[in-house]
Design a protein around this motif. Structure first.
Motif, PDB file in Angstrom:
ATOM      1  N   ARG A 153     -24.682  13.230  92.206  1.00  0.00           N
ATOM      2  CA  ARG A 153     -23.504  14.047  92.916  1.00  0.00           C
ATOM      3  C   ARG A 153     -24.088  14.815  93.977  1.00  0.00           C
ATOM      4  O   ARG A 153     -23.293  15.013  95.195  1.00  0.00           O
ATOM      5  N   GLU A 191     -20.738   8.122  91.019  1.00  0.00           N
ATOM      6  CA  GLU A 191     -19.163   7.995  90.090  1.00  0.00           C
ATOM      7  C   GLU A 191     -19.699   7.098  89.087  1.00  0.00           C
ATOM      8  O   GLU A 191     -19.211   7.439  88.054  1.00  0.00           O
ATOM      9  N   ALA A 220     -22.432   8.666  82.106  1.00  0.00           N
ATOM     10  CA  ALA A 220     -22.498  10.008  81.298  1.00  0.00           C
ATOM     11  C   ALA A 220     -21.514  10.385  80.478  1.00  0.00           C
ATOM     12  O   ALA A 220     -21.677  10.619  79.368  1.00  0.00           O
ATOM     13  N   SER A 221     -20.238  10.040  80.811  1.00  0.00           N
ATOM     14  CA  SER A 221     -19.120  10.464  80.087  1.00  0.00           C
ATOM     15  C   SER A 221     -18.963   9.604  78.660  1.00  0.00           C
ATOM     16  O   SER A 221     -18.631   9.979  77.840  1.00  0.00           O
ATOM     17  N   GLY A 222     -19.648   8.406  78.673  1.00  0.00           N
ATOM     18  CA  GLY A 222     -19.557   7.550  77.544  1.00  0.00           C
ATOM     19  C   GLY A 222     -20.878   7.391  76.754  1.00  0.00           C
ATOM     20  O   GLY A 222     -20.870   6.585  75.826  1.00  0.00           O
ATOM     21  N   ALA A 271     -26.772  12.164  86.748  1.00  0.00           N
ATOM     22  CA  ALA A 271     -25.398  12.216  87.273  1.00  0.00           C
ATOM     23  C   ALA A 271     -25.434  13.558  88.318  1.00  0.00           C
ATOM     24  O   ALA A 271     -24.480  13.332  89.356  1.00  0.00           O
ATOM     25  N   GLN A 272     -25.555  14.527  87.650  1.00  0.00           N
ATOM     26  CA  GLN A 272     -25.525  15.800  88.486  1.00  0.00           C
ATOM     27  C   GLN A 272     -26.479  15.861  89.816  1.00  0.00           C
ATOM     28  O   GLN A 272     -25.877  16.103  90.917  1.00  0.00           O
ATOM     29  N   GLU A 299     -21.874   9.176  86.796  1.00  0.00           N
ATOM     30  CA  GLU A 299     -20.655   9.993  85.942  1.00  0.00           C
ATOM     31  C   GLU A 299     -19.947   9.468  85.089  1.00  0.00           C
ATOM     32  O   GLU A 299     -19.745   9.916  83.847  1.00  0.00           O
ATOM     33  N   GLU A 300     -19.455   8.162  85.186  1.00  0.00           N
ATOM     34  CA  GLU A 300     -18.846   7.494  84.210  1.00  0.00           C
ATOM     35  C   GLU A 300     -19.764   7.143  83.067  1.00  0.00           C
ATOM     36  O   GLU A 300     -19.101   7.131  81.910  1.00  0.00           O
ATOM     37  N   ASN A 314     -23.269   9.096  74.023  1.00  0.00           N
ATOM     38  CA  ASN A 314     -23.385  10.287  73.200  1.00  0.00           C
ATOM     39  C   ASN A 314     -24.793  10.447  72.612  1.00  0.00           C
ATOM     40  O   ASN A 314     -25.635   9.571  72.708  1.00  0.00           O
ATOM     41  N   SER A 364     -28.510  10.995  76.420  1.00  0.00           N
ATOM     42  CA  SER A 364     -27.300  11.783  77.041  1.00  0.00           C
ATOM     43  C   SER A 364     -27.535  12.972  77.925  1.00  0.00           C
ATOM     44  O   SER A 364     -27.045  13.015  79.155  1.00  0.00           O
ATOM     45  N   ARG A 412     -26.515  12.856  82.185  1.00  0.00           N
ATOM     46  CA  ARG A 412     -25.899  13.885  82.561  1.00  0.00           C
ATOM     47  C   ARG A 412     -26.643  14.545  83.796  1.00  0.00           C
ATOM     48  O   ARG A 412     -26.046  14.725  84.797  1.00  0.00           O
TER      49      ARG A 412
END
Length: 210
Positions: free
Chosen positions: A173, A198, A204-206, A169-170, A201-202, A208, A162, A166
């Motif tokens: 971006r 995008e 990374a948000s899912g 993703a950073q 990021e999606e 765990n 995770s 993340r």
């Protein structure tokens, strides 16, 4: 050059009655670079007997930092290293007044204490190394290098997935922002960079931690 920490310790020592244990620790803190084992021995007693409580501090770490200007990690290294010596040397030897002054260099003992904590150094191995430590013919930096190579630290564990996602993703971006701001980059490429950011990021948000 006298540091601000030394000046503060000197002021604190002047406000504490000479001859008290608290004053003894302060004096040792001022000169601990040359006699690390003296301070390590005193700090072990301060910690084990919770003396910091009667001196107005809410933790041993807070006492070490605020009164002695010694960071938590340094205090841990000092107490652990002295405890290592006390564990492996004869009690009657450790109790001698000149024991701290005769102790091997801190940087050498620190490596061995860490190795023992990781399960790499046994009491038998320490005894086989003892003479080379206490009657060292090599400079401390050479001994330290030798022991670091003999008792290497294990490689760090990889970060959880995770955290990796993340971080990606950073980075994506940031790249998308820089690409979109560059006039020489075609719009289609900038759009693809934005879409990649995008998507990550999606993702990374899912994700765990395991």
């Amino acid at each position: 050059m006298v540091t601000a920490a030394e000046i503060d310790i000197e002021k604190k020592a002047a406000s504490v009655p000479p001859g008290t244990f608290r004053h003894t620790v302060l004096v040792a803190a001022k000169r601990f670079k040359s006699t690390w084992a003296e301070l390590g021995k005193l700090l072990v007693q301060v910690r084990d007997e919770n003396l910091w409580e009667s001196w107005g501090y809410n933790s041993f770490e807070a006492y070490a930092l605020k009164e002695l200007h010694i960071k938590k990690q340094t205090a841990l290294k000092l107490t652990r290293s002295f405890s290592f010596l006390a564990k492996h040397e004869a009690p009657e030897e450790v109790s001698q007044p000149d024991f701290p002054q005769k102790a091997p260099p801190f940087e050498v003992i620190e490596v061995l204490a860490d190795a023992e904590e990781r399960g790499q150094l046994s009491p038998q191995e320490y005894r086989s190394l003892r003479d080379s430590i206490w009657n060292a013919e090599k400079p401390p930096n050479e001994l330290k290098k030798e022991f670091v190579e003999r008792f290497p630290k294990p490689p760090p564990e990889p970060p959880p997935e995770s955290l990796q996602v993340r971080k990606l993703a950073q980075l994506a971006r940031k790249l998308a922002a820089e690409v979109s701001g560059c006039r020489r980059v075609p719009h289609a490429i900038a759009e693809r960079a934005g879409t990649l950011a995008e998507d990550l990021e999606e993702l990374a948000s899912g994700v765990n931690d395991a």
